[in-house]
Write a protein that holds these residues in place. Structure first.
Motif, short mmCIF file in Angstrom:
data_model
loop_
_atom_site.label_atom_id
_atom_site.label_comp_id
_atom_site.label_asym_id
_atom_site.label_seq_id
_atom_site.Cartn_x
_atom_site.Cartn_y
_atom_site.Cartn_z
N GLY A 13 43.03 39.95 44.60
CA GLY A 13 43.08 39.80 43.15
C GLY A 13 41.92 40.46 42.44
O GLY A 13 40.90 40.78 43.05
N LYS A 14 42.09 40.65 41.17
CA LYS A 14 41.05 41.32 40.39
C LYS A 14 39.94 40.36 39.93
O LYS A 14 38.90 40.79 39.46
N SER A 15 40.18 39.06 40.04
CA SER A 15 39.18 38.04 39.68
C SER A 15 38.61 38.25 38.28
O SER A 15 37.43 38.08 38.05
N GLN A 16 39.48 38.65 37.32
CA GLN A 16 39.01 38.98 35.98
C GLN A 16 38.36 37.80 35.28
O GLN A 16 37.32 37.95 34.64
N ARG A 17 38.98 36.61 35.40
CA ARG A 17 38.41 35.45 34.70
C ARG A 17 37.08 35.02 35.30
O ARG A 17 36.23 34.49 34.61
N MET A 18 36.89 35.26 36.60
CA MET A 18 35.64 34.87 37.26
C MET A 18 34.55 35.92 37.06
O MET A 18 33.38 35.61 37.02
N GLY A 19 34.96 37.18 36.99
CA GLY A 19 33.99 38.25 36.80
C GLY A 19 33.40 38.79 38.09
O GLY A 19 32.58 39.70 38.07
N THR A 20 33.78 38.21 39.23
CA THR A 20 33.30 38.67 40.54
C THR A 20 34.36 38.29 41.57
O THR A 20 35.20 37.45 41.30
N ASP A 21 34.31 38.90 42.75
CA ASP A 21 35.31 38.62 43.78
C ASP A 21 35.21 37.15 44.22
O ASP A 21 34.23 36.73 44.83
N LYS A 22 36.25 36.37 43.90
CA LYS A 22 36.21 34.92 44.13
C LYS A 22 36.01 34.57 45.60
O LYS A 22 35.31 33.62 45.92
N GLY A 23 36.64 35.31 46.47
CA GLY A 23 36.59 34.98 47.89
C GLY A 23 35.20 35.04 48.49
O GLY A 23 34.94 34.45 49.54
N LEU A 24 34.30 35.76 47.83
CA LEU A 24 32.94 35.92 48.35
C LEU A 24 31.94 35.00 47.67
O LEU A 24 30.76 35.00 48.00
N LEU A 25 32.41 34.18 46.71
CA LEU A 25 31.52 33.23 46.05
C LEU A 25 31.03 32.19 47.05
O LEU A 25 31.81 31.70 47.87
N PRO A 26 29.74 31.82 46.97
CA PRO A 26 29.25 30.83 47.92
C PRO A 26 29.63 29.39 47.53
O PRO A 26 29.64 29.04 46.36
N LEU A 27 29.95 28.62 48.55
CA LEU A 27 30.21 27.19 48.40
C LEU A 27 29.58 26.52 49.62
O LEU A 27 29.96 26.84 50.75
N ASN A 28 28.62 25.67 49.40
CA ASN A 28 27.90 25.02 50.51
C ASN A 28 27.38 26.04 51.53
O ASN A 28 27.50 25.86 52.74
N GLY A 29 26.83 27.14 51.01
CA GLY A 29 26.19 28.14 51.88
C GLY A 29 27.11 29.14 52.55
O GLY A 29 26.65 29.99 53.32
#
Length: 189
Positions: A13-29
């Motif tokens: 996905g383009k992750s437009q609403r998030m502004g960055t690639d969602k899959g690479l966002l950190p969650l608990n490290g």
């Protein structure tokens, strides 16, 4: 079980609403995608494929494939997954649902009925066709819809013999999609 089902994680996905690639966002490290891989690997073993053109996902060590037909959203991603699949059953999981657990995914698999070609979950009156099991044979339905440039996933789903199973309330938060900074801030706090 591990040789009869593949997990495809849609991360294109383009992750437009998030502004960055969602899959690479950190969650608990760890990035979202790692949480999803850890949840599904006890079920599918190494049969995990990332559908994305982003080479940043290669750190996972799993096969990464790019959409066969570019810029066609989830319909194109699922088509690509099913076209490449070597198994009858396929988990299709969106990379923006990092809270899924092995327990939930096993429950979906156990409740998947062979009389249906797709099983999706529902929580809080919302269905989730991107936390679902797809039979490989529905690839032709996706191909036909792509040919007609019909890219609405719910419409494609309606052409397939599918079932919707209601998630037990205790797991409702596991199926949520994290699409905005506000939703992201909520799960990391």
């Amino acid at each position: 079980m591990k040789n009869t089902i593949t997990a495809f994680i849609l991360a294109g996905g383009k992750s437009q609403r998030m502004g960055t690639d969602k899959g690479l966002l950190p969650l608990n490290g760890k990035p979202f995608v790692s949480h999803i891989c850890e949840a599904v690997s006890p079920i599918v073993g190494e049969n995990i494929v990332i559908v994305s053109s982003n080479t940043d996902y290669d750190f996972l060590g799993y096969t990464r494939i790019e959409d066969i037909i570019k810029d066609k959203g989830p319909v194109g991603g699922i088509y690509t997954a099913l076209q490449q699949s070597k198994t009858k059953l396929n988990f299709v999981l969106s990379v923006d649902a990092p809270l899924v657990t092995t327990e939930l995914l096993l429950w979906i698999l156990e409740n998947h009925s062979e009389s249906f070609l797709m099983t999706q979950v529902q929580a809080n009156d919302k269905s989730y066709p991107l936390i679902a099991i797809y039979d490989q044979s529905v690839v032709t339905v996706f191909e036909e819809n792509l040919r007609n440039d019909q890219l609405r996933l719910r419409r494609v789903r309606d052409e397939v013999a599918h079932q919707t199973i209601v998630v037990p309330e205790k797991w409702n938060d596991q199926v949520q999609n994290i699409n905005t900074q506000e939703e992201y801030q909520k799960i990391i706090s």
